[in-house]
Every structure is written in structure tokens, then in C-alpha cells.
Design an enzyme around this catalytic site. Structure first.
Site: not given
Lengths: 606, 244
Positions: A236, A256
Site C-alpha cells: 500500500h 486521497r
């Protein structure tokens, strides 16, 4: 020899995260006797840590979404190495699995018109993730847990399997121990569902909890089942990097999705410079468009921060290597900047990302509403796993099923964020349903049929005590394995390093055979660590062997010595299984041709 | 690198005692890091329950210098390291070994509480609910079941009334269903007679230790007490019921 308790079920479920609980609920609904083993207390499984959301094409936020788009997104994200049948079933059934949770008491965040809200996530064309702030996993596991305990299901908490049991070519149960008093337990069952999660604890920097030691994968491998796609490990892109003791803890992609941006130490949004060809037409080429996308502007394209995880993780690594990283070896993830756009940004961030706010405040003395975070890649998810039939989730062994992260197929070479929670529920349900059906058509066997297997499991369980505290330290072996895998089989791999890794694994195996522990069997973490080592070493070797064999770069598997995709490798899955002499054997399995309708779904969403 | 002393409760039942362990400490460490380091190097067989080490699963509850906390979220720089740091298991539950307690009571009691019950759908055949209406139950659903609130609740810890009182964790479990717009169950009578919500004298100890910052007393227990009073003790309400 110590004795053991015996428990008999129609269906035995190994694991009580999202997949295991959903399987148990479904099997119980079919009217069979269900037993669930969980390595931890109920509600603590790794599902609890999932943050961003559960992908399902409900179309509540953007009505252009439907299963065909979700299917195409999943296949593209997986570089078309996915089991397309699973991707199809997953895209079609995920919406029902979300609605069902709501009907069992889950409370998702809402749209203004009172429906389940959905958010943007990497690789998903439309806002698709049903979520609850940044604690979606907690909502899901608590809902399933509270629902499951009301059904006719027996739970064995803090219980771990040492081996699966085999009789007449069928899986007929498992043998293990419970943590609290250290007692051995025999589970006889007509069908077994593995739902044990991933392998993150084979690496040093990971977002995974301690349970993730590859138990299901290793048990199935030892029992003779095939595993596929094990070279594909997802790193990740955004884990915490500082302070050192929290390195690896996940920072949700939701940051994000809500408008957070990635910058290097020059203040530059470096992802704009490197957008893969097949995502170029759907990616914003300026900051303003990217922001509009995160705020729901349907005419805008997604910012490059929401490209797939494999790509973003590699770009971060490149920036750090090039000396453009943050002070503690990551890059900057900035959500605080949105105060330029939203007057109430502080409240907005706290409402949308409450766990992230607290995590940084408490663990790093940092206020994410005011300052950028430092983030870097962390081992997060295992795309590979046990080969299963897409419809029934049965493995290559009769009566043995697998669902969730320990099974393979849905995600191909790379998983999209949000597709894991939906995977658990869609295929957990299917595994429970088919395991119950299988159990109804097969007879149980008695303990006498598996006597030798029980004896050898007990012998293995007792061995660390016989060697005592002067044997090898199990924690030390585990730490060395984690450090070695991180350095040699991590986010960027080479032939030489993986060769070295195989040598190191062989050495650690010899030491693991001499592992010793003092004290008694009652809640002895050292004993548990010693017994988990076999599984960790098995999955570490499988990942390395497959990684060495696949001489190309694709998705979660990146080779510095073969940095490009290879068309021939794009046509095959690697499958590994245990040969007659115990050695690992590998085969290339051609990807099955896709039906016309699915090909069309991909074409229309190019 | 500095060294600190950790005074850890070791053993089972009557055989338990504090054992002091020196441990090297670094910037940014939490208590669970120190415990892990001690476990890996000096006390291999020490019993510690933990999972996520990120404050999300609620497994590593303990009493640190007498204060109920999650070991994974307690920074060493928040403690005075010039003195030994004491780490003990939770006191309101039966001890198993070292830092681990038997919390199964919480699971058993929860199972007895009438579960979520879905109300009929709206006119459009779906279940709509608005964010402002779910904000409150969502607050309670942040609970990670660490049981620290149960650990400090006087009714449980000092008066051992586990048979009669369900404690703050399970009261907010009731509250999240009672306040869920999609639930049509009714647990008010049970709150009064079986769960004995009246035993809570709102000292707010539970709220103070909640690692999720849930306003257990103000937002859950007091409103539930009010609902019980309205339902069973309000004279006007009683009259209204008689004539209904």
C-alpha cells in the site's frame, strides 16, 4: 501424550473476519451445524482495520455506475490475470451484500437524499465505496459479529489450527489448540471453509495485525491444494513512516479520495509526471481538475494520486531513492491544503477522516488538519492465495473451501482499494452456501480415521516445550524472516536477491526446527509464535519461488531486472503446489478465454 | 539509548506478582512496543493480548500506572520514565495470566440483548435515513470493544454487580440500536428491569477512559435514562396510556 477435546460440526469455518463470519451466517441459514474458530477474540480480526470502504456499484452518487463498469475496473486493476468469473460475480453481487449489512444494523454514511453514500477510490471510475468515515471495517465486522452470534453458530475464540485433517481424499476437519488454557482441540467436519486472511507478518513493515501469518495458505498447501498468483503482494503506498515504532500502520486511501495530495520535498506533485498509458485518458492533467473530481464534479477526471496502488507505491519509492523524500524516508501526504478550498476544512477533515486525525495526533504528535503527513509503502494485501472455483469457492481438495484474502482469483496482479471488503462478503457468502450444500451430501468420519494425523500434530505442538527455553528463540527467527523478506522480496525484486532469500529461508527453517519455549501451554505467546513459524516460512518460500519464476513486472510484482510487462506472461497464472516429495512444484496455467459479454464490458469501459 | 523499567504483573491467580524488566526505549515508542521487546528478549512466554497495534481493535487494554488504557496508543513520552512504569491487567474481569483477562462476560451479556430489528421499508420500498439522524448512533458504533469503560465502572469494578448491570459498553450498544432510525425494537423495559440502567450514577469515569472519545454518559446513558423515565415514570404519560 496430552489429550484433546472433540467437537463435531457439519461445516467448520476457520477465521472470523468478514469472510468467515459471512460464511458462517450463510451456512447456518442452510440449517447445518456450524462451528467457527477464530485466532483472536470475536470482532478483533484484521477486517476491523479496513478503513476506506466497500466497493459496490450501487450508483447512489453517480448513476452511470453499474456492475459492468465495476467489473472492467477490477479486471484492468488486476492486469487481466483475474479469474474473470469471480470478478463478474463480485461486481454483480456486491450491491446486495452492502444492502444486506444495512438490514442487519450497519449504519453507513448517507447521501443528501438518505441513501448509502459512496466515495472515490483508486482505480474505480465512479464514486463506489460505501463507507463509514474511515472505519468501515469496524462497522462491517461488528455488524456481522452481532448478527452471527444470534444465529445457531458455535464460536471457539482464540483458537488456532495446527493442521487440516484428510481422509479418503477429502478434508474432514482440523486439529488445533486454544490459547487460554493451551488445550488441544479436534474438529471433525463434513466441510471446512478457510477464511484466515493474509500473510503480511512475513514482512517487517506491514499494516497487518499479528494474526496474518499465512495460516490458511500454508495449511491448504500442506494438505495438497494448489495456490496461485502468490508472487503478487500489494504494498500500500501510504503507511506511516514515523515514529519508527508505528512504521507501516495504514493511512487510508480515503485521504486521497477526499482531496489529499502527494508531494516530494520540492513541493512537487510528482505523480503528474508518470501516468501509465492505459490510465492517461481517465486521469486529470492539472491540479484544479483533480480537485474538482474529488468534490464530485462528473466532468472532471481523477487526480493521479488515485491511480492504482502498485503504481503509486513504486513512484513513492522512486522519489525517496532519488533523494526527494521527506525527512524520515517517505513523501508528504497533504490533506491540510484543502483549507484553501473549504472554509470549514478542519471540521470536514475530522468528520471524514476521524481515525487518521487521531492516529497522527496520538502516535506522531501531528495535526493532519494543519500539517502534511509523512507516508511510505507498507505491506498490505496478498492477491495470491488458494486456488478456488469461482462459483463455489471449493479448493482443489474435496470438502475444503476458501474465501476472502486467503483465496486467490478476484484481484489478479493487483487489488483495487475497496474490493477487499466486498470480496469477503460476496465470496464468504458463496463459500458458506456451497460448504453447507457439500456437507449435506457427505458423511462425517470418526476420529479413528485421522488418528495418525492427530498424533503427529500433537507431537509438533509439544516439540517446542521439549526443547525448552534453551532452544532457538521464536521471536528472533520471526524478526529475521521479516527483515529478510522486506529487504530481498519486497516492493522491488531481483533474481539475485530472491535467490539469496531462498537460501535464507532454508537456513531459518533449520533454526525453526530447533525452536524452544519455556513455561507451560497456558496463554503462552512464545509458543504461539513458535507454531506460526512453519506457516510464515511456507508462504515466504512460495512468494519467493513464484516471484523468481515470473520474469516480468506486473501489478504487485516488480522486478528491477525485468522492469517491463511481458505479453506471454500476461497470458498465464502461476500455480504452485506440493509435489510427492514435499518440494514445491509450479505450473503455468493459461488464462481462460472470456465470454463475449464480458469482453464487451471491458471494451465499452476502455 | 535510554533505559526504563517496566513493572509487569506476571503469573496466574495467587501466584501472580510484579516483575521488573529493564528495557531500552526510543523516541516515539508506545507501551506495547516495550512489552513486545521485553517479551521477545526476556520473557518469551509472557501472555499479552494484542492484534492491530493501531488503536482499532481494542485488544491490548491494560492498566498503565493505574490508568486504564490501550497499550498500543500510550506513548512512552506521556509517562514518567524516571520511575518504573507499572503495567497490570484489567481488574474488573477474571484474571487468566500475566496481562490477559477473561472478557467473555461481555460477549455473553451482549448476546442476551435483543438485537437490531429492521423496521418496515418506506413508501419507495427502501430504507432511507439522513445523516443528521445517524450521527448519534454512528458515534456509539465507533466503539472498539476494548472494555476499558467496563473496567472502570464502579458498579462492576467495586460492587461486582455483573449479574445485574450490563455496564457502559453494553448500554451504548443498546443506545446505538434505540437511536438507529432503521430499528423498531424496544429495549426500554429491559433497560429498567434487567440491565438496571438506574445503577449508573453518572460519574463519567467510562467517558474519561474511552479511547474513541465517545461521550458515553452524556450522549448515551443519560438520554436512555430519560427515555426510561418518560416511558415508566412520567405521570402524564401514564394517564395518556390509560386513556389510549
Amino acid at each position: 501424550m496430552p489429550g484433546y477435546e472433540t467437537h463435531e460440526y457439519d461445516v467448520l469455518i476457520v477465521g472470523a473476519g468478514g469472510a468467515g463470519l459471512r460464511a458462517a451466517i450463510e451456512a447456518a441459514a442452510a440449517g447445518v451445524r456450524v462451528g467457527v474458530i477464530s485466532k483472536s477474540l470475536l470482532g478483533k480480526a484484521h477486517t476491523v482495520m479496513a478503513e476506506g470502504g466497500m466497493a459496490a456499484a450501487l450508483g447512489h452518487v453517480d448513476d452511470r455506475d453499474n456492475w459492468r463498469v465495476h467489473f472492467a475496473d477490477t479486471m484492468r486493476g488486476g492486469y487481466y490475470l483475474n479469474n474473470w468469473r469471480m470478478a463478474e460475480l463480485h461486481a454483480k453481487e456486491a450491491p446486495d451484500r452492502v444492502r444486506e449489512l444495512e438490514q442487519w444494523g450497519a449504519i453507513f454514511d448517507r447521501t443528501p437524499d438518505g441513501r448509502i453514500l459512496q466515495r472515490n477510490f483508486g482505480g474505480h471510475r465512479y464514486p463506489r465505496l460505501a463507507h463509514v468515515g474511515d472505519r468501515t471495517g469496524l462497522e462491517i465486522i461488528r455488524t456481522l459479529q452481532d448478527h452471527a452470534v444470534q444465529q445457531s453458530i458455535t464460536f471457539h475464540m482464540e483458537t488456532t489450527l495446527l493442521t487440516l485433517l484428510n481422509s479418503g481424499g477429502r478434508c474432514v476437519g482440523g486439529f488445533g489448540y486454544e490459547r487460554e488454557r493451551g488445550r488441544y482441540k479436534l474438529f471433525l467436519a463434513k466441510a471446512v471453509v478457510l477464511a484466515t486472511g493474509g500473510i503480511g507478518r512475513a514482512f517487517q513493515i506491514t499494516s497487518n495485525s499479528w494474526e496474518y501469518t499465512g495460516d490458511g495458505q500454508a495449511l491448504a498447501f500442506q494438505a495438497g491444494a494448489a495456490l496461485r498468483d502468490v508472487e503478487f503482494v500489494q504494498f500500500h503506498p501510504t503507511g506511516m513512516v514515523w515514529p519508527p515504532s508505528v512504521r507501516g500502520i495504514l493511512v487510508t486511501e480515503g485521504v486521497r479520495g477526499e482531496g489529499g495530495v502527494l508531494r516530494n520535498n520540492e513541493g512537487k506533485r510528482f505523480l503528474f509526471d508518470d501516468v501509465p498509458e492505459n490510465y492517461r485518458s481517465s486521469t486529470a492533467d492539472n491540479a484544479e481538475e483533480g480537485w474538482r473530481y474529488t468534490q464530485g464534479d462528473k466532468s472532471a477526471r481523477r487526480p493521479p494520486e488515485l491511480l492504482t496502488r502498485d503504481h503509486v507505491a513504486r513512484c513513492i519509492r522512486r522519489e525517496v531513492r532519488a533523494g526527494r523524500g521527506s525527512p524520515h524516508g517517505g513523501v508528504f501526504l497533504d490533506i491540510a491544503w484543502i483549507k484553501e478550498k473549504l472554509p470549514n476544512s478542519v471540521e470536514h477533515i475530522k468528520k471524514k477522516l476521524p481515525s487518521m486525525y487521531h492516529q497522527f495526533k496520538q502516535l506522531a504528535d501531528l495535526d493532519i488538519t494543519q500539517q502534511p503527513m509523512e507516508v511510505g509503502p507498507t505491506t498490505h494485501y496478498f492477491m495470491g492465495g488458494i486456488t478456488v472455483d469461482g462459483d463455489t469457492q471449493m479448493t482443489g481438495i474435496d470438502g475444503l473451501f476458501a474465501a476472502g484474502e486467503c483465496a486467490a482469483g478476484l484481484h489478479g496482479a493487483n487489488r483495487l482499494g475497496g474490493n477487499s471488503l466486498s470480496d469477503l462478503l460476496v465470496f464468504g457468502k458463496r463459500a458458506g452456501e456451497h460448504a453447507a450444500a457439500y456437507a449435506s451430501n457427505h458423511a462425517a468420519v470418526g476420529a479413528s480415521a485421522v488418528g495418525d494425523q492427530i498424533a503427529s500434530a500433537i507431537q509438533r505442538g509439544e516439540a517446542p516445550f521439549e526443547r525448552g527455553a534453551q532452544g532457538e528463540n521464536p521471536y528472533a527467527i520471526q524478526h529475521e524472516l521479516q527483515e529478510m523478506m522486506q529487504n530481498l522480496v519486497g516492493i522491488v525484486r531481483t533474481e539475485d536477491e530472491m535467490e539469496q532469500a531462498l537460501g535464507a529461508i532454508a537456513g531459518l527453517r533449520q533454526r525453526a526446527a530447533k525452536v524452544g519455549i519455556g513455561g507451560n501451554r497456558e496463554y503462552n505467546n512464545g509458543w504461539h509464535t513458535a507454531l506460526d513459524l512453519d506457516n510464515l516460512l511456507t508462504v515466504a518460500e512460495l512468494v519467493t519461488r513464484a516471484g523468481k519464476e515470473r520474469r516480468e513486472s506486473r501489478g504487485g510484482h516488480f522486478r528491477e531486472d525485468y522492469p517491463d510487462k511481458d505479453a506471454e506472461w500476461g497470458k498465464v497464472n502461476l500455480e504452485l503446489s506440493r509435489g510427492p516429495n514435499g518440494a514445491i512444484e509450479s505450473r503455468k496455467i493459461p488464462v481462460r478465454p472470456m465470454p463475449e459479454d464480458l469482453l464487451q464490458a471491458i471494451e465499452e469501459n476502455k | 539509548m535510554a533505559t526504563a523499567t517496566f513493572r509487569i504483573w506476571r503469573g496466574e491467580g495467587e501466584q501472580s506478582a510484579y516483575v521488573d524488566y529493564p528495557c531500552e526505549v526510543e523516541e516515539g515508542m508506545v507501551v506495547l512496543d516495550a512489552v513486545h521487546r521485553i517479551q521477545a528478549t526476556q520473557a518469551n512466554d509472557m501472555a499479552v493480548r494484542w492484534n492491530c497495534k493501531a488503536g482499532k481493535c481494542g485488544s491490548c487494554s491494560a492498566e498503565i500506572n493505574g490508568m486504564p488504557k490501550l497499550m498500543c496508543m500510550t506513548r512512552l513520552n506521556s509517562l514518567d520514565l524516571s520511575k518504573p512504569v507499572t503495567i497490570e491487567p484489567m481488574k474488573a474481569f477474571p484474571h487468566i495470566k500475566d496481562l490477559v483477562t477473561d472478557v467473555s462476560w461481555n460477549y455473553e451479556v451482549k448476546k442476551q440483548i435483543p438485537p437490531f430489528h429492521l423496521r418496515p421499508p418506506g413508501a419507495d420500498g427502501t430504507w432511507r435515513a439522513y445523516q443528521k439522524d445517524v450521527d448519534r448512533p454512528q458515534e456509539f458504533r465507533k466503539c472498539i470493544e476494548c472494555f476499558l469503560c467496563q473496567d472502570v465502572c464502579h458498579v462492576l469494578r467495586d460492587h461486582h454487580m455483573h449479574e445485574k448491570f450490563i455496564g457502559p459498553r453494553l448500554l451504548i450498544h443498546v443506545a446505538q440500536m434505540e437511536m438507529n432510525p432503521l430499528d423498531d425494537g424496544n429495549r426500554l423495559e429491559a433497560l429498567k428491569d434487567e440491565y438496571n440502567i438506574g445503577y449508573c450514577n453518572i460519574t463519567k469515569c467510562c467517558t474519561k477512559v474511552c479511547p474513541e472519545g465517545i461521550h458515553i454518559t452524556d450522549n448515551a446513558i443519560i438520554p436512555l435514562k430519560e427515555r426510561v423515565v418518560d416511558e415508566f415514570y412520567d405521570p402524564l404519560h401514564k394517564l395518556f396510556k390509560i386513556f389510549k
